[in-house]
Structure formats: structure tokens, C-alpha cells
Design an enzyme around this catalytic site. Structure first.
Site, PDB file in Angstrom:
ATOM      1  CB  VAL A 104      -0.900  -0.003   1.406  1.00 47.25           C
ATOM      2  CG1 VAL A 104      -1.533   1.390   1.311  1.00 47.25           C
ATOM      3  CG2 VAL A 104      -1.815  -1.193   1.029  1.00 47.25           C
ATOM      4  CE1 TYR A 143      -0.576  -9.737   4.775  1.00 49.05           C
ATOM      5  CE2 TYR A 143       1.658  -9.918   5.625  1.00 49.05           C
ATOM      6  CZ  TYR A 143       0.689  -9.506   4.637  1.00 49.05           C
ATOM      7  OH  TYR A 143       1.103  -8.572   3.730  1.00 49.05           O
ATOM      8  CG  PHE A 434       5.422 -17.702  -2.140  1.00 48.08           C
ATOM      9  CD1 PHE A 434       4.031 -16.692  -1.887  1.00 48.08           C
ATOM     10  CD2 PHE A 434       5.858 -18.644  -1.165  1.00 48.08           C
ATOM     11  CE1 PHE A 434       3.333 -17.296  -0.576  1.00 48.08           C
ATOM     12  CE2 PHE A 434       4.966 -18.844  -0.106  1.00 48.08           C
ATOM     13  CZ  PHE A 434       3.553 -18.064   0.144  1.00 48.08           C
TER      14      PHE A 434
HETATM   15  C1  LIG Z   1       2.778 -11.271   1.575  1.00 46.66           C
HETATM   16  C2  LIG Z   1       3.608  -9.973   1.122  1.00 46.66           C
HETATM   17  O1  LIG Z   1       3.385  -9.553   0.209  1.00 46.66           O
HETATM   18  S1  LIG Z   1       4.261  -9.252   2.566  1.00 46.66           S
HETATM   19  C3  LIG Z   1       4.758  -7.805   2.317  1.00 46.66           C
HETATM   20  C4  LIG Z   1       3.776  -6.534   2.817  1.00 46.66           C
HETATM   21  N1  LIG Z   1       4.016  -5.336   2.412  1.00 46.66           N
HETATM   22  C5  LIG Z   1       5.067  -4.682   2.996  1.00 46.66           C
HETATM   23  O2  LIG Z   1       5.525  -4.666   4.251  1.00 46.66           O
HETATM   24  C6  LIG Z   1       5.144  -3.136   2.256  1.00 46.66           C
HETATM   25  C7  LIG Z   1       5.179  -2.128   3.401  1.00 46.66           C
HETATM   26  N2  LIG Z   1       3.742  -1.953   3.859  1.00 46.66           N
HETATM   27  C8  LIG Z   1       2.800  -1.610   3.297  1.00 46.66           C
HETATM   28  O3  LIG Z   1       2.843  -1.412   2.214  1.00 46.66           O
HETATM   29  C9  LIG Z   1       1.356  -1.521   4.048  1.00 46.66           C
HETATM   30  O4  LIG Z   1       1.822  -0.752   5.443  1.00 46.66           O
HETATM   31  C10 LIG Z   1       0.868  -2.724   4.488  1.00 46.66           C
HETATM   32  C11 LIG Z   1       0.491  -3.406   3.124  1.00 46.66           C
HETATM   33  C12 LIG Z   1       1.663  -3.901   5.313  1.00 46.66           C
HETATM   34  C13 LIG Z   1      -0.674  -2.588   5.446  1.00 46.66           C
HETATM   35  O5  LIG Z   1      -1.559  -1.923   4.248  1.00 46.66           O
HETATM   36  P1  LIG Z   1      -2.647  -0.922   4.852  1.00 46.66           P
HETATM   37  O6  LIG Z   1      -3.423  -0.487   3.715  1.00 46.66           O
HETATM   38  O7  LIG Z   1      -1.931   0.338   5.613  1.00 46.66           O
HETATM   39  O8  LIG Z   1      -3.107  -1.776   6.012  1.00 46.66           O
HETATM   40  P2  LIG Z   1      -4.756  -1.575   6.552  1.00 46.66           P
HETATM   41  O9  LIG Z   1      -5.238  -0.054   6.703  1.00 46.66           O
HETATM   42  O10 LIG Z   1      -5.865  -2.417   5.804  1.00 46.66           O
HETATM   43  O11 LIG Z   1      -4.568  -2.231   7.873  1.00 46.66           O
HETATM   44  C14 LIG Z   1      -5.407  -3.339   8.359  1.00 46.66           C
HETATM   45  C15 LIG Z   1      -5.009  -3.472   9.937  1.00 46.66           C
HETATM   46  O12 LIG Z   1      -3.648  -3.895   9.904  1.00 46.66           O
HETATM   47  C16 LIG Z   1      -2.938  -3.058  10.779  1.00 46.66           C
HETATM   48  N3  LIG Z   1      -1.372  -2.959  10.101  1.00 46.66           N
HETATM   49  C17 LIG Z   1      -1.343  -2.754   8.704  1.00 46.66           C
HETATM   50  N4  LIG Z   1       0.129  -2.830   8.661  1.00 46.66           N
HETATM   51  C18 LIG Z   1       0.592  -3.229   9.829  1.00 46.66           C
HETATM   52  C19 LIG Z   1       2.115  -3.244  10.129  1.00 46.66           C
HETATM   53  N5  LIG Z   1       3.171  -3.083   9.192  1.00 46.66           N
HETATM   54  N6  LIG Z   1       2.196  -3.562  11.500  1.00 46.66           N
HETATM   55  C20 LIG Z   1       1.189  -3.701  12.422  1.00 46.66           C
HETATM   56  N7  LIG Z   1      -0.021  -3.564  11.867  1.00 46.66           N
HETATM   57  C21 LIG Z   1      -0.575  -3.308  10.619  1.00 46.66           C
HETATM   58  C22 LIG Z   1      -3.469  -1.711  10.594  1.00 46.66           C
HETATM   59  O13 LIG Z   1      -3.202  -0.954  11.996  1.00 46.66           O
HETATM   60  C23 LIG Z   1      -4.977  -1.993  10.782  1.00 46.66           C
HETATM   61  O14 LIG Z   1      -5.184  -2.668  12.299  1.00 46.66           O
HETATM   62  P3  LIG Z   1      -6.893  -2.807  12.508  1.00 46.66           P
HETATM   63  O15 LIG Z   1      -7.566  -3.875  11.645  1.00 46.66           O
HETATM   64  O16 LIG Z   1      -6.744  -3.023  13.818  1.00 46.66           O
HETATM   65  O17 LIG Z   1      -7.312  -1.112  12.334  1.00 46.66           O
END
Ligand SMILES: CC(=O)SCCNC(=O)CCNC(=O)[C@H](O)C(C)(C)COP(=O)(O)OP(=O)(O)OC[C@H]1O[C@@H](n2cnc3c(N)ncnc32)[C@H](O)[C@@H]1OP(=O)(O)O
Length: 434
Positions: A104, A143, A434
Site C-alpha cells: 500500500v 497478518y 514467493f
Molecule cells: C505477503 C507480502 O507481500 S508481505 C509484504 C507486505 N508489504 C509491506 O510490508 C510493504 C510496506 N507496507 C505496506 O505496504 C503497508 O503498510 C501494508 C500493506 C503492510 C498494510 O497496508 P494498509 O492499507 O496500511 O493496512 P490496513 O489499513 O488495511 O490495515 C489493516 C490493519 O492492519 C494493521 N496494520 C497494517 N500494517 C501493519 C503493520 N506493518 N504492522 C502492524 N499492523 C499493521 C492496521 O493498523 C489495521 O489494524 P486494525 O484492523 O486493527 O485497524
């Protein structure tokens, strides 16, 4: 910029997966949108400098499986899933929905975009018949809320060859066996069949598709994926059948006039113990090499105990949880695996997303096969979907989760009893990112 191929539940038929409440739309991308999608992915993974991997993404593109969040025409989030076979305890495979490329944009974080993409994808996966979803978590705390639990561990070793001469004497050998270097073309030809045999022996292992082999052997170069031709060697038995492979790289380091090279094992496949011993003996005998790094090996692999001095092997610094599992179809998933002992356990599963929610009885026959059904009987253990995912492949144990306050024992002794059922002789392991 439409895409009309999603076809999962919640799809109104025009490619929009989820109308959401804000202005940002979540939808599957069309094949001709892989370029901006790939650019958004690079930004999300903090790789602004990487040149476009659009050609590679085009090969990965499948209708409905590359999602994006679109704000005012811009891709501000990415998500991809693909189907893959996962080996479960006992050697059966279940259909898994593998999730990757989750980003995101920093401009749109914490507005629920990941949640919306995840909900759409898991609904599609369940409709397609996936028993589980799997992913490799960038950070531990992302997750669990979606019902994923850490189900396999990576466990590597640093082996100091100044402290060991290598393998113990007297280990099994392969009479008439031989090891030969292989070209990348030979690996593409012979590797897939070897791996297909190997993966059924290892709970947690995933199938490798043609694209995997092409990328790993350099036939396809992916920008941002730094590929240099590695060393690859195949082991054959006396009949000439390929029974193992090792792939490694060597850094050519010298201390003045003394060689001090490090050999890093990138892939290690052995169909039987004598082949494994033959390949390890080979790895530990390469001239100039003073240190062997095995970055990722099964947590219970006997390797250190094969050395004449097991203390020469010290844990690799990055040992941690690796693949996470989310059970989508509890009955299909738990029917497919085998068990350590006959018996019965009733699990009360809390699942916010609903897929695994409810009370489930796992009943194991004397031959180790199991049957999982819904029940109204009193529950023995209470747990979340995330803990169910952690336990599924046998990589985590009920007593450990109970001790950590992550599983609740509703009947005294239930944790120990469930442990006997769910225990596996070989720890779950998946060597492939992956
Ligand atoms: C399988 C893979 O590809 S792993 C790679 C994941 N990607 C990354 O790490 C790249 C950098 N990070 C990002 O792009 C983003 O922070 C993401 C994709 C991890 C999260 O996307 P967001 O759209 O901000 O998450 P969203 O707003 O839907 O959050 C949903 C919930 O997860 C929580 N959350 C999201 N990211 C994180 C995190 N890194 N650490 C802790 N909590 C988190 C939010 O606080 C929220 O909590 P709630 O349901 O209690 O309110």
C-alpha cells in the site's frame, strides 16, 4: 482501464471487487496494466530505483489475481495471488492460495486498503476451492488479524570448516552413486522432476512452476532480482536416476595468500539419507572453502549431527518464522493430513472473517488418517483461526501455544492429548520465498 475477469463472490460482473466507502476503488487489473502495477509494487517495497519488470509481471498475470487500489487513476496498492499445491503431513497435497506482492503506497497507508484487498482475495480463493491461503509475512504483526498464523520456520546454519573436518565417518553411502556439475539448462530439464518427487516428502513444501525454474536458472532475468549463475550439482544413483541436487554460490575471498572462501547453499534436495550425506560430503570438501552457510534448512534437519563436531554449526542469524497459513476450508484441510496417534479433539475456533469459525471435531483412526466435521459436542480447546493456521502443518504445538496463552485449554489435559494427535515426525518446512 477495466478488467472483467474476476468472477469470485462479491464481483458484480464489471471487475469492481469491492465498492468500499471511500473514493479508492479495489479491482483486478487488466493484462495491459501490469506496467503501472509493477511501478506501484516497486514503490511499495521501497525500490524506486528498480527498472520495470513488466515483462515478467505479464507472465505472472492471471485474470482476477493481480489486484490494485486505484485513486484518481493512480495505482496506490498492489496484491497478487496464485494457485499452488502445498504438501501436508502424510504427503498429500492441498490447493493453496499463495498471496504475494502486497503493498500500500505510503500516501495511502492505514486506510483499510490491505483489509479490502485481502477480503476480496480470500473470498475468491474459497470460491475456487482453496483449502488454505499462504504467504510470507514482511512483518510479524500484519497478518494474524486475517487469520494467518506462522506455520513454518526457516532454520539455517553457519558451518566453520576450521572447526570440523566435515561429516562423521560411517554415514550411509550410495554404492555406485556419483555427483556431476550441471548446466542451468540441465537443471531446467532435470530439476522439476526431482523437486516434484522431493516436495511430497516434505510437509510445508510448495510446487515450483515453470516460471520458477526459468527465473532461478537465469533463462528469464527479472529486474531487481540479482541473478548470477550459481554452481549446480546433481547426484545420481547407480542406475543413473537423479536423486539429489545442490545449488550454491561461492564468494572468492582470500586473506593475503590464504584462501578464505564462503560457500552458500541456495538449494538442497535429497530424496533419501544416503544421497543427502553424499551431497553434504561434497559441499564440505570444496577446496578453498573455509565456511559453509546454509541459509534455510528444515528446523529438524539432522545436518549438524552429521558433522564430526556439531558445535562447528552455529545458527544462522536470520532464523525466524517463514510461511504463514490461513485455513479457509477446515474440513478439507484437516481431512487431507495425517496424524500422530488415534483419538479425538474438539476445537472451538474464533474467526473474525468467518471461514474457519465454529466447533470442529478431528477424529483420528488407528492408521493415522483423520476426519474433520462440525460438531455440537463440548470443546476441548479454544483458539483463533491464526493459531489453527500455525498448528495445521505441525510446525507449532498445542502445549507451546497454550503456555503462551494463545490456546485455551477447556478440559484439563486437552493440550497434551491434542499434541499427540497433531504431532508430525518431520517438522514443516518450505524453502521457497514467493
Ligand atoms: C505477503 C507480502 O507481500 S508481505 C509484504 C507486505 N508489504 C509491506 O510490508 C510493504 C510496506 N507496507 C505496506 O505496504 C503497508 O503498510 C501494508 C500493506 C503492510 C498494510 O497496508 P494498509 O492499507 O496500511 O493496512 P490496513 O489499513 O488495511 O490495515 C489493516 C490493519 O492492519 C494493521 N496494520 C497494517 N500494517 C501493519 C503493520 N506493518 N504492522 C502492524 N499492523 C499493521 C492496521 O493498523 C489495521 O489494524 P486494525 O484492523 O486493527 O485497524
Amino acid at each position: 482501464m477495466g478488467n472483467d475477469a474476476y468472477g469470485g463472490p462479491g464481483d458484480p460482473g464489471n471487475g469492481r471487487l469491492d465498492e468500499g466507502t471511500g473514493a479508492v476503488e479495489i479491482r483486478a487489473i487488466a493484462e495491459d496494466e501490469v506496467e503501472p502495477w509493477d511501478r506501484a509494487l516497486s514503490l511499495g517495497f521501497l525500490r524506486s530505483h528498480v527498472e520495470s519488470a513488466a515483462d515478467y509481471r505479464r507472465r505472472q498475470w492471471e485474470p482476477g489475481r493481480l489486484l490494485a487500489a486505484v485513486d484518481d487513476g493512480r495505482f496506490v496498492a498492489t496484491f497478487r495471488s496464485f494457485d499452488v499445491e502445498l504438501t501436508v503431513p502424510g504427503g498429500a497435497v492441498v490447493p493453496a492460495n499463495a498471496i504475494t506482492s502486497v503493498t500500500v503506497s505510503a500516501t495511502h497507508r492505514r486506510r483499510g486498503l490491505l483489509r479490502r484487498m485481502m477480503s476480496a482475495d480470500l473470498a475468491g480463493a474459497r470460491a475456487r476451492g482453496a483449502a488454505v491461503a499462504i504467504l510470507i509475512a514482511a512483518e510479524y504483526n500484519i497478518y494474524g488479524r486475517y487469520g494467518f498464523g506462522p506455520a513454518t520456520r526457516g532454520h539455517g546454519w553457519n558451518i566453520d570448516l576450521q572447526r570440523t573436518r566435515g561429516l562423521r565417518a560411517g554415514l550411509p553411502t550410495v554404492p555406485g552413486g556419483r555427483i556431476d556439475f550441471a548446466t542451468m539448462a540441465e537443471m531446467r530439464k532435470l530439476g522439476p522432476e526431482l523437486h516434484d518427487r522431493w516436495r511430497l516428502t516434505q510437509p510445508g513444501a510448495l510446487a515450483r512452476d515453470e516460471l520458477w525454474w526459468k527465473r532461478q536458472t537465469g533463462e528469464i532475468k527479472v529486474p531487481g532480482f540479482d541473478w548470477k549463475e550459481p554452481f549446480a550439482a546433481l547426484h545420481r544413483d547407480a542406475e543413473g536416476t537423479v536423486t539429489g541436487a545442490v545449488v550454491y554460490k561461492v564468494d572468492d575471498n582470500w586473506d593475503g595468500s590464504y584462501p578464505n572462501c564462503t560457500l552458500t547453499v541456495l538449494d538442497f534436495l535429497a530424496l533419501d539419507r544416503p544421497t543427502a550425506c553424499a551431497l553434504w560430503r561434497f559441499v564440505f570438501s570444496v577446496d578453498w572453502v573455509r565456511k559453509v552457510v546454509v541459509e534455510n534448512l528444515g528446523p529438524d534437519d539432522p545436518l549438524p549431527l552429521l558433522l564430526d563436531d556439531p558445535r562447528a554449526a552455529t545458527p544462522y542469524v536470520e532464523n525466524a518464522d517463514f510461511m504463514w497459513v490461513r485455513v479457509l476450508d477446515v474440513a478439507a484441510a484437516f481431512d487431507a493430513r495425517t496424524y500422530g496417534a488415534p483419538g479425538r479433539v474438539v476445537l472451538e475456533v474464533e474467526d473474525r472473517e468467518g471461514w474457519a469459525a465454529g466447533r470442529w471435531a478431528v477424529e483420528v483412526a488407528p492408521d493415522g488418517t483423520g476426519r474433520c466435521t462440525r460438531t455440537t459436542d463440548a470443546a476441548d480447546l479454544a483458539l483463533t483461526a491464526s493459531q489453527l493456521g500455525a498448528l495445521y502443518l505441525g510446525g507449532e504445538t498445542v502445549p507451546r501455544l497454550a503456555a503462551a496463552g494463545l490456546v485455551t485449554e477447556l478440559r484439563p489435559g486437552a493440550a497434551a492429548a491434542a499434541d499427540l494427535l497433531l504431532r508430525t515426525p518431520l517438522a514443516a518446512w518450505n524453502p521457497d520465498g514467493f
